[in-house]
Design an enzyme around this catalytic site. Structure first.
Site, PDB file in Angstrom:
ATOM      1  N   GLY A  71       0.836  -1.193   0.000  1.00  0.00           N
ATOM      2  CA  GLY A  71       0.000   0.000   0.000  1.00  0.00           C
ATOM      3  C   GLY A  71       0.870   1.241   0.000  1.00  0.00           C
ATOM      4  O   GLY A  71       1.968   1.245  -0.561  1.00  0.00           O
ATOM      5  N   GLU A  72       0.367   2.318   0.615  1.00  0.00           N
ATOM      6  CA  GLU A  72       1.086   3.592   0.699  1.00  0.00           C
ATOM      7  C   GLU A  72       1.297   4.259  -0.654  1.00  0.00           C
ATOM      8  O   GLU A  72       1.990   5.259  -0.765  1.00  0.00           O
ATOM      9  CB  GLU A  72       2.472   3.425   1.348  1.00  0.00           C
ATOM     10  CG  GLU A  72       2.488   2.835   2.730  1.00  0.00           C
ATOM     11  CD  GLU A  72       3.908   2.678   3.281  1.00  0.00           C
ATOM     12  OE1 GLU A  72       4.881   3.098   2.613  1.00  0.00           O
ATOM     13  OE2 GLU A  72       4.047   2.134   4.390  1.00  0.00           O
ATOM     14  N   GLY A  73       0.743   3.705  -1.721  1.00  0.00           N
ATOM     15  CA  GLY A  73       0.999   4.229  -3.055  1.00  0.00           C
ATOM     16  C   GLY A  73       2.294   3.751  -3.661  1.00  0.00           C
ATOM     17  O   GLY A  73       2.726   4.269  -4.700  1.00  0.00           O
TER      18      GLY A  73
END
Length: 344
Positions: free
Chosen positions: A307-309
């Protein structure tokens, strides 16, 4: 982008959708024409070539650019975490925001490596959404207000928007959204998230099943799915995707949770996410299945599920390289290189 809502909240979203622009087919055609003149065999850069066409079509420019890319991460907390669906406590969401601020997260390093802008949005972390197993996550007004907040992510300008998320429990919420949209067994959509053991997986499956049972017949409208079993980071992401479309900004979506927002919009109208590409295929849950349903071929497949981009940010590096090749390569004429069929 400023949003003005004057009617019933979801009605205003539907009205906005009807006004969104389509692709610039002339810009894409001009890219194809230039590509044929570049010093390389036709098609030899593979998908890099089609990525430049996509970028041109949605930026509306025959010479697309990625000079101001930005990664926006939306952070939210979820009432469903009380059901033991995560390996980590809810407090980790805020702790990770502090880690972002200190530059200590993986996304910080990727953004630095690829010269990407980085923004983080705290979506009322101290007020988790409702527990989706027994109540609505959000009411209609607050859901649309959060979408409007997400629309502000592009304030300040960007030419490529990469979307990421943070939130303990949000892969449970994403799995519930996919179960509501596509049906099938809850277990098909549930992954290990932040590292659940088998007992945690059983609780997570049970939570998705309970959400489906509780909300039942109210899960026919995609926007109702979003507010009843979604989360603030997913609502904000949906808003950001719509705002980017209105401003002709191409979008790179990240993994399982961000794709849930894209899937909601796709269910409303499949063309709503034509200006989006999938940055990568996450190892979480049934992400590959979802991307196939959305018609999105991921740029990368590295076995990531952070996640987190992070996946979107890495893909932005590939897109920047594609644009550089297209814009800065010599043509056969300027380089004095014989083209195909030229007399030797």
């Amino acid at each position: 982008m400023a949003a003005s809502f004057t009617g019933l909240p979801f009605d205003d979203i539907r009205h906005m959708i009807r006004e969104l622009p389509g692709p610039d087919v002339d810009a894409a055609a001009n890219v194809r024409e230039r590509d044929a003149e570049l010093t390389k065999p036709a098609g030899s850069l593979g998908r890099l070539e089609s990525l430049v066409e996509w970028l041109a079509a949605w930026q509306g420019r025959s010479k697309p650019s990625v000079n101001r890319p930005v990664v926006c991460v939306f952070a939210g907390n979820h009432g469903v975490t009380a059901r033991g669906v995560s390996a980590y406590p809810q407090s980790v969401t805020r702790q990770m925001l502090e880690n972002f601020a200190a530059g200590g997260a993986a996304i910080n390093q990727i953004c630095a490596a690829y010269d990407l802008g980085f923004k983080v949005f705290d979506l009322a972390l101290d007020v988790p959404t409702g527990d989706i197993t027994c109540e609505d996550a959000l009411d209609e007004k607050s859901c649309v207000a959060t979408m409007a907040f997400g629309m502000e992510a592009i304030a300040g300008g960007t030419d490529l928007l990469c979307l990421g998320e943070l939130g303990i429990g949000n892969t449970t919420v994403a799995a519930a959204i996919f179960a509501a949209l596509y049906g099938g067994e809850a277990a098909h959509w549930v992954g290990r998230g932040s590292g659940l053991d088998n007992a945690g997986m059983a609780r997570k499956v049970a939570a998705v099943e309970a959400a489906m049972a509780h909300h039942g017949a109210n899960l026919k409208d995609p926007l109702e799915i979003l507010r009843r079993i979604g989360g603030r980071e997913i609502a904000a992401t949906a808003g950001a995707i719509l705002a980017a479309r209105a401003q002709r900004i191409p979008v790179v979506i990240d993994g399982y949770v961000i794709t849930a927002a894209a899937a909601i919009l796709h269910a409303l109208e499949p063309t709503l996410i034509d200006h989006c590409v999938a940055g990568h295929c996450s190892a979480e849950g049934a992400h590959a299945d979802v991307l196939e349903r959305l018609g999105k071929k991921p740029i990368l497949d590295l076995g990531m599920r952070l996640g987190e981009g992070t996946g979107a940010a890495l893909a932005a590096g590939v897109i920047r390289a594609a644009v550089a090749c297209h814009n800065d390569m010599a043509t056969f004429a300027t380089a004095g290189v014989s083209g195909k069929g030229d007399a030797g």
